[in-house]
Structures are given as C-alpha cells and as structure tokens.
Write a protein that holds these residues in place. Structure first.
Motif, PDB file in Angstrom:
ATOM      1  N   ASP A 188     -24.150  25.930 -46.930  1.00  0.00           N
ATOM      2  CA  ASP A 188     -24.024  24.886 -45.647  1.00  0.00           C
ATOM      3  C   ASP A 188     -22.428  24.702 -45.643  1.00  0.00           C
ATOM      4  O   ASP A 188     -22.040  24.136 -44.564  1.00  0.00           O
ATOM      5  CB  ASP A 188     -24.739  23.840 -45.859  1.00  0.00           C
ATOM      6  N   GLY A 189     -21.576  25.227 -46.448  1.00  0.00           N
ATOM      7  CA  GLY A 189     -20.205  25.250 -46.343  1.00  0.00           C
ATOM      8  C   GLY A 189     -19.481  26.241 -46.381  1.00  0.00           C
ATOM      9  O   GLY A 189     -19.107  26.767 -45.572  1.00  0.00           O
ATOM     10  N   VAL A 190     -19.269  26.858 -47.517  1.00  0.00           N
ATOM     11  CA  VAL A 190     -18.675  28.145 -47.926  1.00  0.00           C
ATOM     12  C   VAL A 190     -19.158  29.245 -46.873  1.00  0.00           C
ATOM     13  O   VAL A 190     -18.460  29.861 -46.005  1.00  0.00           O
ATOM     14  CB  VAL A 190     -18.566  28.492 -49.422  1.00  0.00           C
ATOM     15  N   PHE A 191     -20.534  29.428 -47.031  1.00  0.00           N
ATOM     16  CA  PHE A 191     -20.918  30.586 -46.355  1.00  0.00           C
ATOM     17  C   PHE A 191     -21.315  30.394 -44.956  1.00  0.00           C
ATOM     18  O   PHE A 191     -20.957  31.130 -44.030  1.00  0.00           O
ATOM     19  CB  PHE A 191     -22.538  30.888 -46.814  1.00  0.00           C
ATOM     20  N   PHE A 192     -21.517  29.049 -44.303  1.00  0.00           N
ATOM     21  CA  PHE A 192     -21.457  28.728 -43.074  1.00  0.00           C
ATOM     22  C   PHE A 192     -20.248  29.056 -42.206  1.00  0.00           C
ATOM     23  O   PHE A 192     -20.500  29.299 -41.214  1.00  0.00           O
ATOM     24  CB  PHE A 192     -21.944  27.104 -43.019  1.00  0.00           C
ATOM     25  N   ALA A 193     -19.042  28.341 -42.887  1.00  0.00           N
ATOM     26  CA  ALA A 193     -17.663  28.849 -42.190  1.00  0.00           C
ATOM     27  C   ALA A 193     -17.531  30.158 -42.050  1.00  0.00           C
ATOM     28  O   ALA A 193     -17.115  30.798 -41.091  1.00  0.00           O
ATOM     29  CB  ALA A 193     -16.743  27.856 -43.023  1.00  0.00           C
ATOM     30  N   ALA A 194     -18.105  31.049 -43.192  1.00  0.00           N
ATOM     31  CA  ALA A 194     -17.811  32.504 -42.844  1.00  0.00           C
ATOM     32  C   ALA A 194     -18.697  33.005 -41.839  1.00  0.00           C
ATOM     33  O   ALA A 194     -18.282  33.977 -41.216  1.00  0.00           O
ATOM     34  CB  ALA A 194     -18.001  33.390 -44.308  1.00  0.00           C
ATOM     35  N   GLU A 195     -19.722  32.410 -41.616  1.00  0.00           N
ATOM     36  CA  GLU A 195     -20.685  33.035 -40.649  1.00  0.00           C
ATOM     37  C   GLU A 195     -20.351  32.700 -39.402  1.00  0.00           C
ATOM     38  O   GLU A 195     -20.219  33.707 -38.082  1.00  0.00           O
ATOM     39  CB  GLU A 195     -22.266  32.272 -40.934  1.00  0.00           C
ATOM     40  N   ARG A 196     -19.670  31.471 -39.235  1.00  0.00           N
ATOM     41  CA  ARG A 196     -19.194  31.107 -37.778  1.00  0.00           C
ATOM     42  C   ARG A 196     -18.042  32.026 -37.488  1.00  0.00           C
ATOM     43  O   ARG A 196     -17.646  32.201 -36.287  1.00  0.00           O
ATOM     44  CB  ARG A 196     -18.881  29.648 -37.655  1.00  0.00           C
ATOM     45  N   LEU A 197     -17.100  32.283 -38.374  1.00  0.00           N
ATOM     46  CA  LEU A 197     -15.880  32.703 -38.216  1.00  0.00           C
ATOM     47  C   LEU A 197     -16.067  34.431 -37.819  1.00  0.00           C
ATOM     48  O   LEU A 197     -15.403  35.017 -36.920  1.00  0.00           O
ATOM     49  CB  LEU A 197     -14.857  32.490 -39.373  1.00  0.00           C
ATOM     50  N   TYR A 198     -16.779  34.910 -38.903  1.00  0.00           N
ATOM     51  CA  TYR A 198     -17.007  36.360 -38.991  1.00  0.00           C
ATOM     52  C   TYR A 198     -18.156  36.952 -38.853  1.00  0.00           C
ATOM     53  O   TYR A 198     -18.332  38.145 -38.775  1.00  0.00           O
ATOM     54  CB  TYR A 198     -16.207  36.770 -40.468  1.00  0.00           C
ATOM     55  N   ASP A 225     -22.803  42.085 -41.620  1.00  0.00           N
ATOM     56  CA  ASP A 225     -22.506  41.398 -40.539  1.00  0.00           C
ATOM     57  C   ASP A 225     -23.264  42.122 -39.455  1.00  0.00           C
ATOM     58  O   ASP A 225     -24.022  42.921 -39.779  1.00  0.00           O
ATOM     59  CB  ASP A 225     -20.950  41.429 -40.147  1.00  0.00           C
ATOM     60  N   ASP A 226     -22.908  41.821 -38.212  1.00  0.00           N
ATOM     61  CA  ASP A 226     -23.455  42.752 -36.901  1.00  0.00           C
ATOM     62  C   ASP A 226     -23.364  44.364 -37.134  1.00  0.00           C
ATOM     63  O   ASP A 226     -24.201  44.926 -36.678  1.00  0.00           O
ATOM     64  CB  ASP A 226     -22.933  42.329 -35.850  1.00  0.00           C
ATOM     65  N   ASN A 282      -5.710  27.067 -30.986  1.00  0.00           N
ATOM     66  CA  ASN A 282      -6.742  28.112 -30.398  1.00  0.00           C
ATOM     67  C   ASN A 282      -8.190  27.728 -30.526  1.00  0.00           C
ATOM     68  O   ASN A 282      -8.961  29.016 -30.203  1.00  0.00           O
ATOM     69  CB  ASN A 282      -6.208  29.512 -30.781  1.00  0.00           C
ATOM     70  N   GLY A 283      -8.417  26.738 -30.807  1.00  0.00           N
ATOM     71  CA  GLY A 283      -9.869  26.166 -30.653  1.00  0.00           C
ATOM     72  C   GLY A 283     -10.659  26.418 -32.122  1.00  0.00           C
ATOM     73  O   GLY A 283     -11.929  26.086 -31.994  1.00  0.00           O
ATOM     74  N   GLY A 284     -10.087  26.518 -33.339  1.00  0.00           N
ATOM     75  CA  GLY A 284     -10.570  26.549 -34.466  1.00  0.00           C
ATOM     76  C   GLY A 284     -11.563  27.391 -34.878  1.00  0.00           C
ATOM     77  O   GLY A 284     -11.264  28.712 -34.965  1.00  0.00           O
ATOM     78  N   LEU A 285     -12.600  26.940 -35.301  1.00  0.00           N
ATOM     79  CA  LEU A 285     -13.740  27.612 -35.884  1.00  0.00           C
ATOM     80  C   LEU A 285     -14.596  28.651 -34.892  1.00  0.00           C
ATOM     81  O   LEU A 285     -15.610  28.177 -34.426  1.00  0.00           O
ATOM     82  CB  LEU A 285     -14.581  26.792 -36.704  1.00  0.00           C
ATOM     83  N   THR A 286     -14.099  29.578 -34.456  1.00  0.00           N
ATOM     84  CA  THR A 286     -14.779  30.483 -33.288  1.00  0.00           C
ATOM     85  C   THR A 286     -14.534  31.956 -33.846  1.00  0.00           C
ATOM     86  O   THR A 286     -13.765  32.524 -34.551  1.00  0.00           O
ATOM     87  CB  THR A 286     -13.933  30.511 -32.133  1.00  0.00           C
ATOM     88  N   ARG A 287     -15.492  32.558 -33.354  1.00  0.00           N
ATOM     89  CA  ARG A 287     -15.800  33.904 -33.814  1.00  0.00           C
ATOM     90  C   ARG A 287     -14.479  34.665 -33.178  1.00  0.00           C
ATOM     91  O   ARG A 287     -13.966  35.760 -33.908  1.00  0.00           O
ATOM     92  CB  ARG A 287     -16.951  34.742 -33.222  1.00  0.00           C
ATOM     93  N   GLU A 288     -14.010  34.413 -32.061  1.00  0.00           N
ATOM     94  CA  GLU A 288     -12.997  35.114 -31.606  1.00  0.00           C
ATOM     95  C   GLU A 288     -11.696  35.096 -32.498  1.00  0.00           C
ATOM     96  O   GLU A 288     -10.902  35.932 -32.896  1.00  0.00           O
ATOM     97  CB  GLU A 288     -12.355  34.492 -30.189  1.00  0.00           C
TER      98      GLU A 288
END
Length: 671
Positions: A358-368, A392-393, A623-629
């Motif tokens: 819910d932390g390490v993997f979660f941040a990687a999912e949101r970002l990448y 990933d996708d 630039n908005g932090g934790l975003t996929r972009e």
C-alpha cells in the motif's frame, strides 16, 4: 548433474535457477566462463577484417555469457546468503577474476581495435557512439595504453586490491556477528516495543542462546538506540558497533586498510594520476576531487554548527552532556516534546506488508501504472526471498525479488542488484533485487518498521525501478550501469513518496485496528523532517570526507601511514567535524562502501546525487506531484535512459536546466 550456468535459464524472465545451484557448480562454471571469454576475445583480435563496431564492440558485448551468469549468482549469494565454502571460494577467486579482467582490458591487440573504432565513431548512431566512447575511456583508465612493465605491475596491484577488498568484507561480516550484544535480563532492554523484543528473542534462539540478542547494523548507530531506556545498554551497543575491525585477531581490518590504501595510491600513479580519488572521479560526473571538496567543504561548516546547536539542546533535555550512544534517545525525547511525535510508537502504523503493497507498490502504480503479482512458485536464493512479476499497460516489465530480513549469512545494510539487465542485443529482460536487514520477529508476530526502515525501503525500491525501466540496446549500458555519482539519484527521488500525503495515508494504518495514521501526526512528521539534520548531515559528511582523505593520499603519504585510527582522527579534525557525540556514519574499519563495496573515493555520491534529487522533488511539487504524467516524464527521460547517454544531459532535458543547490540547502537546514 548438469551445471545450470552453462545455458540460459529457462525460467520466466531468465530468472536464475537457484534451486538447481550447488556450491560445487561455481568453480567449474567460473573456470569454463573465463576460458570461454578469453577465447571469444582472441577471436575478435584474430579477425582479419578491419575493426568496426560489429566485429569488435558488439562482439565484445556478446562475450562472457557463462561467466556473467555464474558471477551474478555467486556474488548474490556471497552478499545475501553466504557460507564458509562461498567465503573461501570468493577469497580464492578474487585475484583470479581481477587477472581475467586485466587480460581483456590490457590486451594491446584488443585496445588497438577499440581505438580504431573510436577514431571512426562519428559514423555510428548515438547509442553506438556513446558505447564506443565508454569502452575507450574505460580501457584507457584501466591502463590499456601503458607499457608492458607498467601493465605487469598493474596486474599485480589489481589482484592484491581485489584480495584485500574480499578479506575486508569477510572480516566485517564475521566480526559483526561476533559482536552482537547478548542480553539475559529483559530489564536491560526496557523501552523496546514487543515486536523488537520478539526479534531479539528470535535472533538469540537462532544461535542457541538464552535471552535476547541485539544484532548490529552496518552504520555506527543502531535504530533501537532511540528506544532503549537503559544508558548502559545503549553504551554496550554503541561500543560493540564502533569496535568492529579493531579488536586484533583474525577479523581486524586496521592493517588491511593501510595495505589497501597504499595499493590504490600506487595504482593511481601508474595510471598517471596523483591519487586514487583523481583516478576515480576522472570518469564520474564530478570530474575531479577538487569539485567534490568544493561541495563537501561548502556544506561542512554549517552542518557542524547545526550539530553543535543540537548537542547543546539535547544535553539540556537529558540533564547531562549527551554522548554518541545517548543521542538518538535524547533526540527522540526532544522530538516528542517539540512536535508531539513519538517515532518509536509510530512503528505500529508501519507494518511491513502494508508498507510494501500500500506504500511502495502503490506509489509505483500511481506514477508508472505498474502492477505487481507475487509468483510463489518461483524461488530466490533463500526461502525468505519473495518474487513478484511486474507489468504495466504495455505488458510484462520484469521480476522484482525482495529479501527483507536480516540473518547471520547476510552482510549489513540495504542494496539493490540486477540479476538480469534488460538489453536488446541479447534479448534479455529485467530481473532486479532488493535486500534489506529488518530484524525478523517470532512466528505470528507482525514485522513493524521504523521510520528510517520505511524510507530505506522506498530508497532501495527507487534503485529497483531504475533497473526495471532501464532500456538499452547493449549490455554494458543496461540496467543501473550509470556513473556512480549519479546512480543514487533515482533512489533518492523515490524516497519522497514515503512521506507524500496521499501515499502515507494509504499505507500508514495501525497493524491491529486498521486505524489510519492521524493526519495531524502525518503533518507533524513532515514539519519535523528537518529536525536533527545537523547530526544527520554531519555524520554523513564525516564519512564522505574520511573516504576522500584516505583516497587523496599520494604514494609517499600512504606509505608513511602507520596507524589507521590516528589518521581517521586527524582527518575528521581537519574537516572541522570531529565531535565525540557525533561519530561518522561509518568508521574506517567497517566502512564497507569504500573498502569492499565499490564506492571507494565515491561515497560523496549520495550528497552529489541529492543536489539533483532535491531539485527534482521541487519539480514534482511544482507540477502536481503523484501523477501518471509526471511519472511517465521521469521514467522516459531519466530512468529509461539507463547508461545510454550522459546523465547530466538527461537531467537537463528533464528539468530544462542544470540542478540548483538551493533546494538541498533548504532540505538539510544549511541555507
């Protein structure tokens, strides 16, 4: 029985078949691997065709596959799950592998071909040209242009250095195990949480001891010093930690360090440099020891002033002069008073499984856009190792292996390795590993992490992401094969997500009730981030400056040394950082990074990379932090580039300019 190293693994993602590996396989595979690669190099130099990229550089990239496979597995085990047999073989192999490396990089016929391709490199594409430039400078700096007599002495020194580094690591592991603090009265560990007591009980039981065992970590300090209420116990732990490698007998590293420093200084002179640090930084982004000294010298006075102010405050709180063993305990008390924060109590909200998913993997999912699926049918080097498939996708990305817990067969610290580095030439995927050293609690008890361990987890996973995303055509440029003073940059950037509000709120939940961490506490955590930076920066800078002091010695100065402890004491005093209450993060005799770990003359890399890191954190905030972009831009321009281009050019493409120093100064309270 077929030797598993003689062919590519058939497991998913070419994961090494650890279950099939036996110690007796290593020697045979190393022998065959070295013989095979030397034959491959001989075929390159015997080629009658004019040297070109394909018949010289690409052929060299294809060479040594058996040796690469066996070395990857062997050194993974040597660091993560060693045995007496592996340690003995490692010491035997060290000079032979150094000689094998020299046989290739010092081969005059091979260098002549590489030199010819280098002279005609403008006709190549950008990645090929960069690879040729890297090969050429690496061979020159390795001594390929020296005369025969100098090369012969260089070979002797390289074998000596390799042997000494291996002995240093072996001594440190054994002495660290011997110096673990055995406690038979629970009252001596008053203040530790139940999970910590459980881990100490488990460590004692694993060695057949009654009571509790406090195993040592790699740095000077120990995370439990902040909680243990008994000053005498804290002093015992600190004394044990600082004694490593200094007690005489088989595991003493003092004379070994002097030998190693002298050999490195002589090698540097052979290569045309004043000292070892000059030779190392010539092929780093820093460029010279003077550039390193300028940065460290700019930070040291302010760090020392801040540490002095902190010492006075902690002494007043403690009611007596604070000592090195008391510092963490006193700092925690002041932090509780000033910020209403009990960091030791926060461990209840940092359960390891939640931190991971819910932390390490979660941040990687949101970002990448990454997804992680555990593959329990796949085995690592130890039954405790967990294997995750990453996708990933666009489909599969690679494998991630996690080895969380400490054990006597594992060296201290935390690190990332690549078992397989993604490259197109050999059609290889990415398989990366993280090793941490978290004490294992008794069966059925939760694994609760300290705040430092949480941040270390995110840091090491940043290295893992770099290895997973790196995309190169050629093996030498693949994975995290970037300049050493840049390699810490992606990992340090990833640390930011540990305290990012959205991420922290997702993983910081009480392990018993599921209650989320109070947002007010989370805010106070962020407010307190600069608390203690005087100590933290000073202990780091002491280690970095100590590394530079050892490795800016010329041959005559190195030969004149007779006592490692005196040299260390004088070096820290000269830097203006000597303070008995603030010892260096690593003292000479257990400074594994620089005497056995490949960061020799390069421990400055952490703060050097942190300049880029702090500026990048500012970019994410702007630039908005934790975003996929944002994640995709960071992945595409920096992580994905691997070693295929100059990293500072890649940073400029990402940031639009060179990094500014100010964000680092603000972060560390030095501005």
């Amino acid at each position: 029985m077929t030797n598993p190293f003689l062919a590519e693994s058939t497991l998913p993602f070419q994961l090494p078949d650890f279950a099939a590996v036996r110690e007796e396989h290593f020697r045979e595979a190393f022998e065959l691997g070295m013989t095979e690669q030397l034959a491959e190099v001989a075929a390159i130099t015997a080629d009658a065709a004019s040297p070109d990229f394909t018949n010289t550089i690409e052929a060299l990239e294809r060479s040594g596959r058996v040796l690469d496979r066996v070395a990857t597995v062997f050194f993974t085990l040597a660091s993560s799950d060693t045995t007496d047999g592996i340690q003995a073989l490692e010491e035997e192999l060290a000079p032979r592998l150094a000689a094998h490396h020299d046989a290739i990089v010092l081969d005059p016929a091979l260098f002549a071909r590489v030199d010819a391709v280098h002279a005609a490199r403008e006709s190549l594409d950008a990645e090929q040209r960069y690879l040729v430039e890297r090969r050429h400078i690496e061979m020159v700096l390795a001594g390929a242009a020296l005369d025969d007599a100098a090369k012969e002495r260089l070979r002797e020194l390289n074998q000596q250095i390799s042997t000494l580094m291996t002995r240093f690591e072996k001594n440190l592991l054994n002495d660290t195990n011997e110096l673990a603090v055995h406690v038979t009265d629970a009252a001596e560990l008053a203040g530790l949480a139940p999970s910590e007591l459980s881990a100490a009980l488990e460590a004692a039981a694993a060695r057949g001891l009654e009571g509790w065992l406090v195993t040592l970590v790699l740095p000077t300090g120990h995370p439990w010093l902040a909680s243990i209420e008994v000053p005498a116990t804290r002093a015992r732990i600190m004394q044990a930690s600082r004694s490593r490698g200094t007690r005489g007998g088989d595991f003493d590293n003092r004379e070994l360090v002097l030998e190693l420093v002298r050999a490195r200084a002589e090698r540097a002179r052979l290569l045309g440099f004043r000292d070892h640090a000059s030779a190392v930084t010539a092929d780093e982004t820093a460029g010279s020891p003077a550039a390193v000294a300028e940065l460290l010298g700019r930070l040291a006075p302010a760090a020392a002033r801040n540490a002095t102010a902190e010492r006075e405050e902690l002494s007043a709180s403690l009611g007596s002069p604070v000592t090195a063993s008391d510092w963490a305990f006193a700092a925690d008390a002041v932090r509780r008073e000033r910020y209403d924060l009990d960091t030791a109590a926060l461990r209840a909200w940092f359960e390891a499984e939640r931190v991971l998913h819910d932390g390490v993997f979660f941040a990687a999912e949101r970002l990448y856009g990454l997804r992680f699926v555990e593959r329990p049918e796949l085995r690592g080097w130890n039954d405790e190792v967990r294997v995750f498939e990453v996708s990933d996708d666009d489909g599969p990305v690679g494998l991630y292996l996690l080895d969380l817990y400490t054990r006597d067969s594992k060296r201290g610290g935390a690190w990332m390795n690549s078992l397989v580095s993604r490259n197109e030439l050999l059609d290889q995927p990415a398989v990366v590993t993280n090793n941490l050293n978290v004490p294992r609690p008794a069966a059925g008890e939760p694994t609760l992490l300290t705040l430092d361990e949480v941040e270390t987890f995110f840091h090491e996973f940043g290295h893992a992401l770099h290895g997973l995303f790196a995309h190169a055509r050629y093996p030498s440029l693949a994975g995290t094969n970037v300049f050493r003073d840049f390699v810490e940059f992606p990992s340090q950037v990833n640390e930011m997500w540990a305290m990012w509000p959205e991420v922290l709120a997702n993983y910081a939940r009480h392990h018993e009730t599921g209650e989320p961490l109070d947002p007010a506490i989370a805010e106070r955590l962020r407010e307190a981030e600069r608390f203690g930076q005087g100590f933290g920066t000073s202990e780091y800078l002491q280690a970095a400056l100590l590394d530079q002091a050892w490795h800016t010695l010329d041959v005559e100065a190195a030969e004149a040394l007779t006592d490692a402890a005196t040299f260390e004491r004088n070096a820290l005093a000269a830097a203006g950082l000597a303070d008995d209450a603030v010892p260096p993060r690593y003292a000479t005799t257990y400074f594994a990074h620089v005497f056995s770990g490949g960061y020799d003359a390069g421990y400055y890399s952490y703060i050097w990379s942190e300049v880029l890191d702090a500026d990048t954190v500012e970019w994410f905030r702007e630039n908005g932090g934790l975003t996929r972009e944002n994640g995709e831009r960071f992945r595409r321009l920096l992580l994905q580039a691997a070693g295929t281009r100059d990293p500072l050019e890649a940073f400029r493409d990402f940031r639009g300019r060179d990094a500014a120093l100010e964000p680092l100064l603000v972060r560390r309270g030095l501005g």
